[in-house]
Design a protein around this motif. Structure first.
Motif, PDB file in Angstrom:
ATOM      1  N   UNK A 229      32.626  38.227  46.123  1.00 49.12           N
ATOM      2  CA  UNK A 229      33.110  38.266  45.512  1.00 49.12           C
ATOM      3  C   UNK A 229      33.693  37.031  44.601  1.00 49.12           C
ATOM      4  N   UNK A 230      34.824  37.674  42.801  1.00 50.26           N
ATOM      5  CA  UNK A 230      34.665  36.411  42.219  1.00 50.26           C
ATOM      6  C   UNK A 230      36.020  36.520  41.574  1.00 50.26           C
ATOM      7  N   UNK A 231      36.894  35.890  40.963  1.00 54.32           N
ATOM      8  CA  UNK A 231      38.559  36.434  40.211  1.00 54.32           C
ATOM      9  C   UNK A 231      38.942  35.589  39.848  1.00 54.32           C
ATOM     10  N   UNK A 232      39.109  35.632  38.529  1.00 58.29           N
ATOM     11  CA  UNK A 232      39.826  34.778  37.947  1.00 58.29           C
ATOM     12  C   UNK A 232      41.703  35.366  37.687  1.00 58.29           C
TER      13      UNK A 232
ATOM     14  N   UNK B 137      48.081  32.071  41.704  1.00 57.04           N
ATOM     15  CA  UNK B 137      47.300  33.551  41.602  1.00 57.04           C
ATOM     16  C   UNK B 137      46.228  33.154  42.826  1.00 57.04           C
ATOM     17  N   UNK B 138      45.724  32.009  42.745  1.00 55.99           N
ATOM     18  CA  UNK B 138      44.340  31.938  43.609  1.00 55.99           C
ATOM     19  C   UNK B 138      44.891  31.697  44.949  1.00 55.99           C
TER      20      UNK B 138
ATOM     21  N   UNK C 231      43.252  34.160  48.117  1.00 55.00           N
ATOM     22  CA  UNK C 231      42.760  33.840  48.695  1.00 55.00           C
ATOM     23  C   UNK C 231      43.479  33.865  50.286  1.00 55.00           C
ATOM     24  N   UNK C 232      44.816  34.231  50.165  1.00 51.26           N
ATOM     25  CA  UNK C 232      45.553  34.605  51.068  1.00 51.26           C
ATOM     26  C   UNK C 232      45.529  36.628  51.528  1.00 51.26           C
ATOM     27  N   UNK C 233      45.306  36.810  50.740  1.00 51.07           N
ATOM     28  CA  UNK C 233      44.437  38.121  50.423  1.00 51.07           C
ATOM     29  C   UNK C 233      43.401  38.720  51.247  1.00 51.07           C
TER      30      UNK C 233
ATOM     31  N   UNK D 124      42.826  42.541  46.157  1.00 51.01           N
ATOM     32  CA  UNK D 124      42.741  41.304  45.910  1.00 51.01           C
ATOM     33  C   UNK D 124      43.078  41.306  43.736  1.00 51.01           C
ATOM     34  N   UNK D 125      43.446  40.468  43.380  1.00 45.53           N
ATOM     35  CA  UNK D 125      43.819  40.523  41.976  1.00 45.53           C
ATOM     36  C   UNK D 125      42.968  39.528  41.467  1.00 45.53           C
ATOM     37  N   UNK D 126      43.226  40.811  39.977  1.00 47.06           N
ATOM     38  CA  UNK D 126      42.206  40.489  38.930  1.00 47.06           C
ATOM     39  C   UNK D 126      40.661  40.123  38.966  1.00 47.06           C
TER      40      UNK D 126
END
Length: 317
Positions: free
Chosen positions: A94-97, A298-299, A303-305, A312-314
């Motif tokens: 998974x990738x989030x920004x 946010x990062x 990571x906690x989620x 996950x957000x975004x």
């Protein structure tokens, strides 16, 4: 076994200890590798981690093959052009920004650069420090036409600032068919050629991809109003720097301000380096205290989620 997280972003947790504290409280083993970065060493390390918080360095697609345990890549920022999204998707990573967190910071810098170019502030400062005391004549920003290439979160914040200077604001965005209602009274969506032809100042706010690479080219510049200014606080590859240099030397353009370059840091061979009508800053757009803290949070939250099995957000992949 606790999950391990590798942080290669140089600015993660630089404003407060709260983001790092969140990771440690969630049970992560946290390691930093954000100084004296070496691609080979990174490739050798990354296979031991489940989560990566990455800054702006390259992450080659071939390196994904070494990421046998990697579950999540978190971009400490917005732009994803340095992350191999297709390879990550194929590997099930998974990738989030963190979009929007730097919108005010980059918009502030953008408008600061607009004022700097128009009033030649940096140039005047250099002349004084070189022992000169002479008049430096610029031009007004008030009432001029501002063209925005892209109309996402950052460009919208630039438009809000430009409104206070009574600027006429034109926007080109290939992904929009109408201006959001809250901007409709003072921003006009227009074809790119019209924006180019009418703008006194042209500011780029697009992601870098194959469609936008060198969208500011010799052909683009030729369509611009003589004596216009260009500002780029998005990605270096948006502008063809050789074409930009030619236009700045010839006088077709009055000036350019760049927070991003095709190759960073600035090399001694870069043709823009010694031009008096160019302002170059070292990719500092997001580096306000507020933006740095927001993106770190946010990062950390994502990571906690992951640890808790929560959404996950975004998430982009």
């Amino acid at each position: 076994m606790n999950k391990r997280i590798l942080i290669t972003s140089r600015s993660f947790g630089q404003i407060s200890d709260e983001p790092l504290g969140m990771l440690e409280a969630a049970g992560y083993q946290v390691d930093f590798y954000n100084r004296d970065f070496d691609p080979t060493e990174f490739e050798n390390k990354i296979g031991d981690y489940q989560v990566l918080i990455i800054g702006g360095h390259e992450f080659p697609a071939k390196t994904i093959k070494r990421c046998t345990g990697l579950e999540l890549i978190l971009k400490h920022g917005t732009g994803l052009d340095n992350i191999p999204l297709k390879a990550a998707r194929e590997a099930g990573i998974k990738v989030c920004n963190a979009p929007g967190t730097n919108a005010n910071a980059v918009a502030d810098l953008t408008f600061g650069l607009i004022l700097d170019l128009a009033r030649r502030i940096s140039y005047a400062d250099r002349t004084v420090r070189n022992g000169e005391w002479k008049t430096v004549t610029g031009c007004d920003v008030f009432g001029k036409t501002l063209g925005l290439l892209g109309f996402g979160a950052i460009a919208r914040n630039v438009a809000l600032r430009a409104r206070g200077f009574s600027m006429k604001i034109l926007a080109y965005d290939p992904y929009l068919d109408r201006i959001p209602d809250e901007f409709a009274d003072f921003v006009t969506l227009a074809h790119k050629d019209l924006v180019l032809a009418e703008s006194d100042i042209f500011s780029a706010h697009l992601p870098l991809n194959e469609e936008t690479r060198h969208i500011i080219s010799a052909g683009t510049i030729e369509k611009m109003k003589p004596g216009a200014f260009i500002v780029n606080t998005s990605r270096g590859g948006i502008a063809d720097e050789q074409a930009l240099a030619v236009a700045l030397v010839s006088g077709k353009l009055s000036g350019a301000a760049l927070d991003v370059l095709e190759r960073e840091p600035l090399s001694a061979q870069n043709s823009l380096r010694d031009l008096d009508n160019v302002v170059i800053t070292p990719h500092i757009g997001m580096y306000s205290k507020e933006a740095m803290e927001a993106v770190s949070m946010i990062c950390a939250q994502n990571a906690v989620s992951l640890m808790k099995g929560e959404p996950l957000q975004f998430c982009v992949v």
